[in-house]
Design an enzyme around this catalytic site. Structure first.
Site, short mmCIF file in Angstrom:
data_model
loop_
_atom_site.label_atom_id
_atom_site.label_comp_id
_atom_site.label_asym_id
_atom_site.label_seq_id
_atom_site.Cartn_x
_atom_site.Cartn_y
_atom_site.Cartn_z
N LYS A 130 -6.99 -0.27 -3.40
CA LYS A 130 -6.19 0.52 -2.46
C LYS A 130 -6.48 1.99 -2.69
O LYS A 130 -6.29 2.51 -3.80
CB LYS A 130 -4.72 0.25 -2.77
CG LYS A 130 -3.87 -0.05 -1.57
CD LYS A 130 -2.49 -0.42 -2.08
CE LYS A 130 -1.54 -0.60 -0.93
NZ LYS A 130 -0.17 -0.75 -1.40
C1 E4P Z 1 1.88 -1.02 1.19
O1 E4P Z 1 0.84 -1.53 0.82
C2 E4P Z 1 2.86 -0.35 0.33
O2 E4P Z 1 2.86 -0.95 -0.95
C3 E4P Z 1 4.26 -0.50 0.83
O3 E4P Z 1 4.32 -1.24 2.03
C4 E4P Z 1 5.04 0.76 0.85
O4 E4P Z 1 6.33 0.48 1.33
P1 E4P Z 1 7.55 1.48 1.14
O5 E4P Z 1 7.44 2.55 2.18
O6 E4P Z 1 8.76 0.61 1.39
O7 E4P Z 1 7.47 2.02 -0.25
#
Ligand code: E4P
Length: 217
Positions: free
Chosen positions: A84
């Site tokens: 990521k």
């Molecule tokens: C995506 O890959 C992220 O880990 C996640 O969806 C972030 O979500 P949040 O905005 O609830 O922290």
């Protein structure tokens, strides 16, 4: 639409996998920290031992060379790992290098159509528009998902999949499916909310009561 679990909780992943509806996991540094675990590699490898699907693990380096080195290291943890990478100049540069090496990437913290467009051109395997965080500041997060899906369809882009991320409630999941997201990555609590319906609960107890009554008559 496929469903990934957005968590670093081993318990949640174990529970969700049993349902047979989860085909991958996304994590981020905050989710790992929430589990009070400081060894990202151990967490990712434990997840890989539970689920046979893509597992997104995020890199933290900011400078291009360090980012590429970290991504190579992270991708070596398991064949399931998807690296990521947050959107930035160095992030895009890293993705273009990594994609040429066959390392799968997930362009994360994506908040605009331009970021998604650059991500797919650079060679990202996934782009993750953050729906909930856009909604939080008064934007329409799911509109961005719809626009990215439309853009990819316009150019028959099949090398990059759209992950609707930062999902907050079951309606987000429904809308993500309606607009054609390839994947929604969802927290465990949203998964449990998707299962529940009050009419199902009422129906189950009525069936049980009626059956008990006829047994006693
Ligand atoms: C995506 O890959 C992220 O880990 C996640 O969806 C972030 O979500 P949040 O905005 O609830 O922290």
């Amino acid at each position: 639409m496929r469903i990934f679990l957005d968590t670093a909780s081993i318990d949640e992943i174990r529970q969700a996998v049993k349902l047979g509806v989860i085909s991958g996991v996304t994590t981020n540094p905050s989710l790992v920290a929430k589990e009070k675990r400081a060894d990202m590699k151990a967490v990712i490898q434990e997840i890989a031992s539970i689920i046979d699907g893509p597992i997104s693990a995020e890199v933290l380096s900011l400078e291009t060379d360090a980012l590429i080195e970290e991504a190579r290291e992270v991708s070596s943890w398991s064949p399931n790992v998807v690296v990521k990478v947050p959107v930035s100049v160095s992030g895009l540069e890293a993705i273009s290098v990594l994609s040429r090496e066959g390392i799968r990437t997930n362009l994360t913290l994506c908040f605009s159509l331009n970021q998604a467009l650059l991500g797919t051109i650079a060679g990202a395997t996934y782009v993750s528009p953050f729906v909930g965080r856009l909604d939080d500041i008064g934007h329409d997060g799911m509109q961005l998902v719809a626009e990215i899906v439309e853009l990819f369809e316009n150019y028959n882009i099949t090398t990059t999949q759209v992950i609707a991320a930062s999902i907050r409630h079951p309606l987000h999941v429904i809308t993500a499916a309606k607009v054609g997201a390839h994947i929604a990555t969802i927290p465990y609590n949203v998964l449990t909310l998707m299962i529940k319906h009050p009419l199902t609960d009422i129906g189950i107890s009525h069936f049980a009561e009626d059956w008990q009554r006829i047994q006693k008559s």
